[in-house]
Motif scaffolding. Structure first.
Motif, PDB file in Angstrom:
ATOM      1  N   VAL A  24       0.778  -1.292   0.378  1.00 25.13           N
ATOM      2  CA  VAL A  24      -0.243  -0.150   0.159  1.00 25.13           C
ATOM      3  C   VAL A  24       0.763   1.573   0.498  1.00 25.13           C
ATOM      4  CG1 VAL A  24      -1.462   1.111   1.273  1.00 25.13           C
ATOM      5  CG2 VAL A  24      -2.042  -1.450   0.990  1.00 25.13           C
ATOM      6  N   GLY A  25       0.915   1.795  -0.941  1.00 23.84           N
ATOM      7  CA  GLY A  25       1.097   3.265  -0.635  1.00 23.84           C
ATOM      8  C   GLY A  25       2.459   3.132  -1.785  1.00 23.84           C
ATOM      9  N   ALA A  26       2.448   2.147  -2.617  1.00 25.00           N
ATOM     10  CA  ALA A  26       3.605   1.665  -3.672  1.00 25.00           C
ATOM     11  C   ALA A  26       2.950   2.758  -4.826  1.00 25.00           C
ATOM     12  CB  ALA A  26       4.233   0.462  -4.045  1.00 25.00           C
ATOM     13  N   GLU A  27       4.469   3.029  -5.644  1.00 29.41           N
ATOM     14  CA  GLU A  27       4.249   3.253  -7.143  1.00 29.41           C
ATOM     15  C   GLU A  27       3.723   2.232  -7.515  1.00 29.41           C
ATOM     16  OE1 GLU A  27       3.841   6.662  -9.005  1.00 29.41           O
ATOM     17  OE2 GLU A  27       3.493   7.040  -7.698  1.00 29.41           O
ATOM     18  N   VAL A  28       2.684   2.740  -8.870  1.00 34.87           N
ATOM     19  CA  VAL A  28       2.807   1.358  -9.831  1.00 34.87           C
ATOM     20  C   VAL A  28       2.498   1.562 -11.521  1.00 34.87           C
ATOM     21  CG1 VAL A  28      -0.161   1.034  -9.098  1.00 34.87           C
ATOM     22  CG2 VAL A  28       1.257  -0.865  -9.751  1.00 34.87           C
ATOM     23  N   VAL A  29       2.512   1.344 -12.444  1.00 36.46           N
ATOM     24  CA  VAL A  29       2.262   1.776 -13.987  1.00 36.46           C
ATOM     25  C   VAL A  29       1.493   0.706 -14.053  1.00 36.46           C
ATOM     26  CG1 VAL A  29       3.415   1.672 -16.263  1.00 36.46           C
ATOM     27  CG2 VAL A  29       4.768   2.773 -14.039  1.00 36.46           C
ATOM     28  N   LEU A  30       0.278   0.738 -14.556  1.00 38.43           N
ATOM     29  CA  LEU A  30      -1.116   0.673 -15.289  1.00 38.43           C
ATOM     30  C   LEU A  30      -0.666  -0.886 -16.368  1.00 38.43           C
ATOM     31  CD1 LEU A  30      -3.955   2.088 -13.714  1.00 38.43           C
ATOM     32  CD2 LEU A  30      -2.932   0.028 -12.653  1.00 38.43           C
ATOM     33  N   GLY A  31      -0.507  -1.270 -16.320  1.00 34.58           N
ATOM     34  CA  GLY A  31      -0.656  -2.509 -17.999  1.00 34.58           C
ATOM     35  C   GLY A  31      -0.903  -1.380 -19.188  1.00 34.58           C
ATOM     36  N   ARG A  32      -1.587  -1.827 -20.355  1.00 37.84           N
ATOM     37  CA  ARG A  32      -1.188  -2.057 -21.529  1.00 37.84           C
ATOM     38  C   ARG A  32      -2.065  -0.524 -21.702  1.00 37.84           C
ATOM     39  NH1 ARG A  32      -3.163  -5.621 -25.213  1.00 37.84           N
ATOM     40  NH2 ARG A  32      -3.974  -3.943 -26.662  1.00 37.84           N
ATOM     41  N   VAL A  33      -2.289   0.908 -22.560  1.00 33.44           N
ATOM     42  CA  VAL A  33      -2.503   1.410 -22.870  1.00 33.44           C
ATOM     43  C   VAL A  33      -3.129   1.886 -23.578  1.00 33.44           C
ATOM     44  CG1 VAL A  33      -2.923   4.215 -22.854  1.00 33.44           C
ATOM     45  CG2 VAL A  33      -1.610   3.383 -20.672  1.00 33.44           C
ATOM     46  N   LEU A  34      -4.982   1.536 -24.332  1.00 31.28           N
ATOM     47  CA  LEU A  34      -5.084   1.518 -25.336  1.00 31.28           C
ATOM     48  C   LEU A  34      -5.567   2.416 -26.247  1.00 31.28           C
ATOM     49  CD1 LEU A  34      -7.486  -1.686 -24.338  1.00 31.28           C
ATOM     50  CD2 LEU A  34      -5.288  -1.481 -25.899  1.00 31.28           C
ATOM     51  N   ALA A  35      -6.254   3.860 -25.500  1.00 28.06           N
ATOM     52  CA  ALA A  35      -5.949   4.958 -26.404  1.00 28.06           C
ATOM     53  C   ALA A  35      -5.904   5.528 -25.240  1.00 28.06           C
ATOM     54  CB  ALA A  35      -8.188   5.125 -26.114  1.00 28.06           C
ATOM     55  N   VAL A  36      -6.230   7.051 -25.777  1.00 28.56           N
ATOM     56  CA  VAL A  36      -5.643   8.562 -25.109  1.00 28.56           C
ATOM     57  C   VAL A  36      -6.540   9.513 -25.407  1.00 28.56           C
ATOM     58  CG1 VAL A  36      -4.599   9.867 -23.979  1.00 28.56           C
ATOM     59  CG2 VAL A  36      -3.159   7.559 -24.224  1.00 28.56           C
ATOM     60  N   MET A  37      -7.920  10.411 -24.816  1.00 28.42           N
ATOM     61  CA  MET A  37      -8.314  11.584 -25.288  1.00 28.42           C
ATOM     62  C   MET A  37      -7.843  12.826 -24.451  1.00 28.42           C
ATOM     63  SD  MET A  37     -10.671  12.718 -27.148  1.00 28.42           S
ATOM     64  CE  MET A  37     -12.049  11.680 -27.233  1.00 28.42           C
ATOM     65  N   GLN A  43       4.634   5.161 -26.294  1.00 28.35           N
ATOM     66  CA  GLN A  43       5.806   4.754 -25.051  1.00 28.35           C
ATOM     67  C   GLN A  43       4.509   5.562 -23.982  1.00 28.35           C
ATOM     68  OE1 GLN A  43       7.517   2.311 -24.180  1.00 28.35           O
ATOM     69  NE2 GLN A  43       7.673   1.908 -26.572  1.00 28.35           N
ATOM     70  N   ALA A  44       3.369   5.643 -23.958  1.00 21.75           N
ATOM     71  CA  ALA A  44       2.398   5.793 -23.179  1.00 21.75           C
ATOM     72  C   ALA A  44       2.355   4.764 -21.811  1.00 21.75           C
ATOM     73  CB  ALA A  44       0.853   5.841 -24.086  1.00 21.75           C
ATOM     74  N   SER A  45       1.981   5.413 -21.043  1.00 22.08           N
ATOM     75  CA  SER A  45       2.318   4.774 -19.380  1.00 22.08           C
ATOM     76  C   SER A  45       0.719   5.589 -18.698  1.00 22.08           C
ATOM     77  CB  SER A  45       2.825   4.967 -18.878  1.00 22.08           C
ATOM     78  OG  SER A  45       3.938   5.874 -18.585  1.00 22.08           O
ATOM     79  N   VAL A  46       0.022   4.703 -17.729  1.00 23.51           N
ATOM     80  CA  VAL A  46      -0.526   5.375 -16.717  1.00 23.51           C
ATOM     81  C   VAL A  46       0.268   5.070 -15.679  1.00 23.51           C
ATOM     82  CG1 VAL A  46      -3.171   5.116 -15.001  1.00 23.51           C
ATOM     83  CG2 VAL A  46      -2.267   5.270 -17.844  1.00 23.51           C
ATOM     84  N   LYS A  47       0.273   6.379 -14.852  1.00 21.55           N
ATOM     85  CA  LYS A  47       0.899   5.764 -13.170  1.00 21.55           C
ATOM     86  C   LYS A  47      -0.093   5.910 -11.999  1.00 21.55           C
ATOM     87  CE  LYS A  47       5.591   7.815 -14.578  1.00 21.55           C
ATOM     88  NZ  LYS A  47       6.697   8.479 -13.969  1.00 21.55           N
ATOM     89  N   GLY A  48       0.347   5.619 -11.031  1.00 23.65           N
ATOM     90  CA  GLY A  48      -0.725   5.557 -10.079  1.00 23.65           C
ATOM     91  C   GLY A  48      -0.312   4.976  -8.503  1.00 23.65           C
ATOM     92  N   THR A  49      -0.744   5.476  -7.471  1.00 26.60           N
ATOM     93  CA  THR A  49      -0.307   4.375  -5.959  1.00 26.60           C
ATOM     94  C   THR A  49      -1.708   3.917  -5.376  1.00 26.60           C
ATOM     95  OG1 THR A  49      -2.166   6.391  -5.044  1.00 26.60           O
ATOM     96  CG2 THR A  49       1.065   6.583  -5.526  1.00 26.60           C
TER      97      THR A  49
END
Length: 103
Positions: free
Chosen positions: A29-42, A56-62
């Motif tokens: 809990v609290g760790a940074e994570v890069v989420l899966g494959r990005v299929l589309a971005v608006m 190389q699009a990516s989504v970062k979250g915690t």
């Protein structure tokens, strides 16, 4: 701005600030994570970017928390054979707070 990502065999529409439940991810809990494959971005300029133009699009979250979903009852039954079986299932999940979408 939002993105469509794929993680755990499912697709999710996420935007910065959203909290989404995804399949279990490794990490505390609290760790940074890069989420899966990005299929589309608006983009902010309302243009949809998909396919190879994402690069190389990516989504970062915690990671907010790990948990288990509601119980689902599975009932198997065959008529005239006196066969009945009840099984319960609770799916594990990880709650992730999306911080930014990198394009």
């Amino acid at each position: 701005m939002y993105a469509v990502i794929e993680t755990g065999g499912k697709q999710h529409r996420v935007a910065p600030g959203d909290v989404v439940q995804v399949e279990t991810l490794a990490g505390d809990v609290g760790a940074e994570v890069v989420l899966g494959r990005v299929l589309a971005v608006m983009n902010d300029s309302n243009e949809l970017v998909t396919g190879t133009s994402l690069g190389q699009a990516s989504v970062k979250g915690t990671i907010v928390r790990h948990g288990r979903g509601d119980k689902v009852i599975v009932f198997k039954f065959k008529r005239k054979k006196q066969y009945k079986r009840t099984i319960g299932h609770r799916q594990n999940f990880t709650e992730v707070s999306v911080s930014e979408i990198l394009v």
